[in-house]
Design an enzyme around this catalytic site. Sequence first.
Site, PDB file in Angstrom:
ATOM      1  N   ASN A 134       0.843  -1.195   0.000  1.00 18.09           N
ATOM      2  CA  ASN A 134       0.000   0.000   0.000  1.00 18.09           C
ATOM      3  C   ASN A 134       0.879   1.246   0.000  1.00 18.09           C
ATOM      4  O   ASN A 134       1.832   1.332   0.764  1.00 18.09           O
ATOM      5  CB  ASN A 134      -0.881  -0.043   1.259  1.00 18.09           C
ATOM      6  CG  ASN A 134      -1.933   1.057   1.282  1.00 18.09           C
ATOM      7  OD1 ASN A 134      -1.621   2.236   1.281  1.00 18.09           O
ATOM      8  ND2 ASN A 134      -3.183   0.652   1.327  1.00 18.09           N
TER       9      ASN A 134
ATOM     10  N   HIS B 195      -3.264   0.272  -3.645  1.00 19.31           N
ATOM     11  CA  HIS B 195      -3.447  -0.712  -2.589  1.00 19.31           C
ATOM     12  C   HIS B 195      -2.370  -1.786  -2.802  1.00 19.31           C
ATOM     13  O   HIS B 195      -1.702  -1.814  -3.845  1.00 19.31           O
ATOM     14  CB  HIS B 195      -4.853  -1.298  -2.670  1.00 19.31           C
ATOM     15  CG  HIS B 195      -5.874  -0.489  -1.928  1.00 19.31           C
ATOM     16  ND1 HIS B 195      -7.129  -0.954  -1.643  1.00 19.31           N
ATOM     17  CD2 HIS B 195      -5.813   0.760  -1.386  1.00 19.31           C
ATOM     18  CE1 HIS B 195      -7.803  -0.035  -0.969  1.00 19.31           C
ATOM     19  NE2 HIS B 195      -7.033   1.019  -0.805  1.00 19.31           N
TER      20      HIS B 195
ATOM     21  N   GLU C   3      -2.538  -4.993  -3.436  1.00 23.37           N
ATOM     22  CA  GLU C   3      -2.772  -5.910  -4.555  1.00 23.37           C
ATOM     23  C   GLU C   3      -2.578  -5.202  -5.901  1.00 23.37           C
ATOM     24  O   GLU C   3      -2.014  -5.774  -6.833  1.00 23.37           O
ATOM     25  CB  GLU C   3      -4.194  -6.497  -4.475  1.00 23.37           C
ATOM     26  CG  GLU C   3      -4.451  -7.346  -3.232  1.00 23.37           C
ATOM     27  CD  GLU C   3      -4.986  -6.522  -2.061  1.00 23.37           C
ATOM     28  OE1 GLU C   3      -4.710  -5.306  -1.973  1.00 23.37           O
ATOM     29  OE2 GLU C   3      -5.687  -7.111  -1.219  1.00 23.37           O
TER      30      GLU C   3
ATOM     31  N   SER D 208      -7.642  -9.503   3.594  1.00 23.88           N
ATOM     32  CA  SER D 208      -8.764  -9.737   2.687  1.00 23.88           C
ATOM     33  C   SER D 208      -8.890  -8.569   1.701  1.00 23.88           C
ATOM     34  O   SER D 208      -8.927  -7.412   2.111  1.00 23.88           O
ATOM     35  CB  SER D 208     -10.045  -9.886   3.510  1.00 23.88           C
ATOM     36  OG  SER D 208     -11.174  -9.937   2.660  1.00 23.88           O
TER      37      SER D 208
ATOM     38  N   CYS E 288     -10.156  -5.668  -0.584  1.00 23.47           N
ATOM     39  CA  CYS E 288     -11.330  -4.780  -0.625  1.00 23.47           C
ATOM     40  C   CYS E 288     -12.041  -4.950  -1.973  1.00 23.47           C
ATOM     41  O   CYS E 288     -11.582  -5.687  -2.846  1.00 23.47           O
ATOM     42  CB  CYS E 288     -10.902  -3.332  -0.411  1.00 23.47           C
ATOM     43  SG  CYS E 288     -10.156  -2.553  -1.860  1.00 23.47           S
TER      44      CYS E 288
ATOM     45  N   CYS F 167      -9.792  -4.210  -5.009  1.00 21.24           N
ATOM     46  CA  CYS F 167      -8.825  -5.264  -5.320  1.00 21.24           C
ATOM     47  C   CYS F 167      -9.505  -6.568  -5.695  1.00 21.24           C
ATOM     48  O   CYS F 167      -8.989  -7.337  -6.517  1.00 21.24           O
ATOM     49  CB  CYS F 167      -7.861  -5.422  -4.142  1.00 21.24           C
ATOM     50  SG  CYS F 167      -6.934  -3.885  -3.836  1.00 21.24           S
TER      51      CYS F 167
ATOM     52  N   ASP G  11      -8.442   4.814   3.814  1.00 19.24           N
ATOM     53  CA  ASP G  11      -7.953   3.820   2.847  1.00 19.24           C
ATOM     54  C   ASP G  11      -9.043   2.881   2.353  1.00 19.24           C
ATOM     55  O   ASP G  11      -8.933   2.314   1.267  1.00 19.24           O
ATOM     56  CB  ASP G  11      -6.813   3.000   3.463  1.00 19.24           C
ATOM     57  CG  ASP G  11      -6.005   2.288   2.375  1.00 19.24           C
ATOM     58  OD1 ASP G  11      -5.530   2.978   1.455  1.00 19.24           O
ATOM     59  OD2 ASP G  11      -5.875   1.062   2.439  1.00 19.24           O
TER      60      ASP G  11
END
Lengths: 143, 143
Positions: free
Chosen positions: B37, B48, B50, B73, B75, B78, B138
Amino acid sequence: MLAVAVEEAQAGLAEGGIPIGAALFAADGTLLGRGHNRRVQDDDPSMHAETSAFRAAGRQRDYRSTIMVTTLSPCWYCSGLVRQFGIGTVVIGEARTFHGGHDWLAEHGVAIHLVDDDRCAAMMTDFIAANPALWNEDIGEAE
Amino acid sequence: MLAVAVEEAQAGLAEGGIPIGAALFAADGTLLGRGHNRRVQDDDPSMHAETSAFRAAGRQRDYRSTIMVTTLSPCWYCSGLVRQFGIGTVVIGEARTFHGGHDWLAEHGVAIHLVDDDRCAAMMTDFIAANPALWNEDIGEAE
């Protein structure tokens, strides 16, 4: 507002890129950020038009009253962006050449305005016909 | 493979950023790209963990056999990335501190492996307790 997104798409096309443009506006019409797909120009698969405009707008504390304007129906990646950050409204140039996640966004409370603009549709129709492999790459369609 | 994502999260934390890391691997375990991130470090809301790892992997023609490993996990943003590009497998460090779109991904055929790792959960628990406003920014949670 769609005119700004179309200008971005045309700029991308002139650069040899995929002609999809977007812009993020505040509720009062102030432009927060604009951008276009940069896969070809920057060799960057993460910069779709909507993510590019979102990035250009910088860090915002609350997106609920913002309006994302895009020349094309947002793919799942860009639809996920809209949902996660709570962007309140999405204005879409056309969804004839690609139908992304805008129905899902509407189900989750995002106001969707589908303009069904002939210029936007013609731009993508021509591009896809001339560059099918590049287009499939951009939407993650395997050969 | 989770160790690479944890290293990325720790690097982000050391830079003063949000401690979420990710890495994209080929099916044979080859690292394609890694990232974390970068909201704070680059003032970039679009990066982010990912998306950063996806970007670092460059343009790929087929993601079906790739594995996205992330400390948290994913979001909706992503998760949308994973779905659009057809990433076949997602390995998740933990979903205790944030439950994103991984159930939705599983419904759509993505193989989900939830490790439920204590280190990952502790890192985010501590970070969120110390930086609630930044964390809410975020994930697009308005004040």
